[in-house]
Write a protein that holds these residues in place. Sequence first.
Motif, mmCIF file in Angstrom:
data_model
loop_
_atom_site.group_PDB
_atom_site.id
_atom_site.type_symbol
_atom_site.label_atom_id
_atom_site.label_comp_id
_atom_site.label_asym_id
_atom_site.label_seq_id
_atom_site.Cartn_x
_atom_site.Cartn_y
_atom_site.Cartn_z
ATOM 1 N N TYR A 37 21.438 3.750 -16.841
ATOM 2 C CA TYR A 37 20.865 3.386 -18.147
ATOM 3 C C TYR A 37 21.582 4.132 -19.267
ATOM 4 C CZ TYR A 37 16.972 0.285 -17.200
ATOM 5 O OH TYR A 37 16.212 -0.809 -16.900
ATOM 6 N N SER A 38 21.852 5.401 -19.047
ATOM 7 C CA SER A 38 22.552 6.188 -20.056
ATOM 8 C C SER A 38 23.917 5.571 -20.353
ATOM 9 C CB SER A 38 22.716 7.631 -19.566
ATOM 10 O OG SER A 38 23.381 8.400 -20.526
ATOM 11 N N HIS A 39 24.617 5.179 -19.303
ATOM 12 C CA HIS A 39 25.935 4.562 -19.455
ATOM 13 C C HIS A 39 25.855 3.192 -20.130
ATOM 14 C CE1 HIS A 39 29.948 3.129 -18.515
ATOM 15 N NE2 HIS A 39 29.398 2.086 -17.905
ATOM 16 N N LEU A 40 24.969 2.338 -19.657
ATOM 17 C CA LEU A 40 24.899 0.960 -20.169
ATOM 18 C C LEU A 40 24.361 0.869 -21.590
ATOM 19 C CD1 LEU A 40 23.560 -0.975 -17.040
ATOM 20 C CD2 LEU A 40 25.887 -1.013 -17.992
ATOM 21 N N TYR A 41 23.375 1.685 -21.922
ATOM 22 C CA TYR A 41 22.679 1.538 -23.198
ATOM 23 C C TYR A 41 22.881 2.721 -24.146
ATOM 24 C CZ TYR A 41 20.616 -2.160 -20.451
ATOM 25 O OH TYR A 41 20.437 -3.264 -19.661
ATOM 26 N N ILE A 103 12.607 23.919 -19.826
ATOM 27 C CA ILE A 103 12.428 22.629 -20.512
ATOM 28 C C ILE A 103 12.582 22.804 -22.011
ATOM 29 C CG2 ILE A 103 10.764 20.803 -21.050
ATOM 30 C CD1 ILE A 103 9.592 21.267 -18.211
ATOM 31 N N GLU A 104 11.949 23.833 -22.565
ATOM 32 C CA GLU A 104 12.041 24.077 -24.014
ATOM 33 C C GLU A 104 13.492 24.276 -24.450
ATOM 34 O OE1 GLU A 104 9.420 27.421 -24.534
ATOM 35 O OE2 GLU A 104 7.700 26.131 -24.990
ATOM 36 N N ARG A 105 14.269 25.006 -23.653
ATOM 37 C CA ARG A 105 15.667 25.259 -24.007
ATOM 38 C C ARG A 105 16.504 23.979 -23.996
ATOM 39 N NH1 ARG A 105 17.622 30.857 -21.094
ATOM 40 N NH2 ARG A 105 16.088 32.215 -22.085
ATOM 41 N N LEU A 106 16.135 23.036 -23.151
ATOM 42 C CA LEU A 106 16.918 21.806 -23.030
ATOM 43 C C LEU A 106 16.490 20.701 -24.003
ATOM 44 C CD1 LEU A 106 17.192 21.716 -19.161
ATOM 45 C CD2 LEU A 106 19.069 22.041 -20.783
ATOM 46 N N LEU A 107 15.285 20.818 -24.579
ATOM 47 C CA LEU A 107 14.758 19.759 -25.447
ATOM 48 C C LEU A 107 15.688 19.398 -26.601
ATOM 49 C CD1 LEU A 107 10.937 20.478 -25.662
ATOM 50 C CD2 LEU A 107 12.045 18.429 -24.760
ATOM 51 N N SER A 108 16.288 20.374 -27.225
ATOM 52 C CA SER A 108 17.120 20.101 -28.395
ATOM 53 C C SER A 108 18.609 20.069 -28.055
ATOM 54 C CB SER A 108 16.842 21.139 -29.485
ATOM 55 O OG SER A 108 17.140 22.429 -28.991
ATOM 56 N N ASN A 109 18.946 19.930 -26.775
ATOM 57 C CA ASN A 109 20.340 19.898 -26.343
ATOM 58 C C ASN A 109 20.629 18.644 -25.542
ATOM 59 O OD1 ASN A 109 21.344 22.579 -27.250
ATOM 60 N ND2 ASN A 109 19.682 23.300 -25.954
ATOM 61 N N ALA A 110 20.645 17.508 -26.232
ATOM 62 C CA ALA A 110 20.911 16.244 -25.548
ATOM 63 C C ALA A 110 22.331 16.233 -24.985
ATOM 64 C CB ALA A 110 20.737 15.075 -26.521
ATOM 65 N N PRO A 111 22.512 15.634 -23.808
ATOM 66 C CA PRO A 111 23.856 15.554 -23.235
ATOM 67 C C PRO A 111 24.796 14.748 -24.126
ATOM 68 C CG PRO A 111 22.196 14.747 -21.684
ATOM 69 C CD PRO A 111 21.514 15.009 -22.977
ATOM 70 N N GLU A 112 26.068 15.121 -24.114
ATOM 71 C CA GLU A 112 27.069 14.413 -24.905
ATOM 72 C C GLU A 112 28.172 13.924 -23.980
ATOM 73 O OE1 GLU A 112 28.352 17.242 -27.803
ATOM 74 O OE2 GLU A 112 26.436 17.263 -28.842
ATOM 75 N N GLY A 113 29.022 13.041 -24.494
ATOM 76 C CA GLY A 113 30.163 12.562 -23.719
ATOM 77 C C GLY A 113 30.113 11.055 -23.527
ATOM 78 N N ASP A 114 31.039 10.556 -22.709
ATOM 79 C CA ASP A 114 31.090 9.119 -22.441
ATOM 80 C C ASP A 114 29.785 8.623 -21.835
ATOM 81 O OD1 ASP A 114 33.670 9.004 -23.392
ATOM 82 O OD2 ASP A 114 34.584 9.213 -21.409
ATOM 83 N N VAL A 115 29.291 9.339 -20.836
ATOM 84 C CA VAL A 115 27.981 9.053 -20.263
ATOM 85 C C VAL A 115 27.102 10.242 -20.601
ATOM 86 C CG1 VAL A 115 26.679 8.602 -18.164
ATOM 87 C CG2 VAL A 115 29.004 7.707 -18.384
ATOM 88 N N GLN A 116 26.083 9.989 -21.417
ATOM 89 C CA GLN A 116 25.228 11.064 -21.928
ATOM 90 C C GLN A 116 24.110 11.377 -20.922
ATOM 91 O OE1 GLN A 116 24.151 10.398 -26.123
ATOM 92 N NE2 GLN A 116 25.633 8.729 -26.044
#
Length: 150
Positions: A37-41, A103-116
């Motif tokens: 889903y991350s890749h397609l959308y 979880i709190e540390r990751l909330l504001s750090n969305a993955p980046e790159g070709d496939v997020q």
Amino acid sequence: MGGANKKVPFEETDFVDNPVSLYASTKKSNELMAHTYSHLYNIPATGLRFFTVYGPMGRPDMAYFGFADKYFAGEPIKIFNNGDFENDLYRDFTYIDDIVEGIERLLSNAPEGDVQHKIFNIGNNSPEKLMTFITTLEKCLGNALGKEVE
């Protein structure tokens, strides 16, 4: 993830394509669908893997509750390592507050790159032998009850 991987501690890069239960299979398939889903959308997706979470309001099916319940019912516990204490089973016990902090540390750090899409293990990175856990539980019950617990 409930697979055949015997290496501890676990890493996100560990091969988890041989799940040994339906539960583990559903976890792996969920990660694959999230990646797709991350890749397609173009939807950022973060997968979290928790390891033996314990603490207040813990799940009643966890070993520490089950073992204590069996003790008070006068029943033996089952240990699934065929008595091989040299190659004992390990569990990475993680306190619930540490899970929440992760979880709190990751909330504001969305993955980046070709496939997020990224996967993170959240554990304490210090697996304990199952027999060490059982011995500790026996000692704690014994201290609380004022008698030897085995």
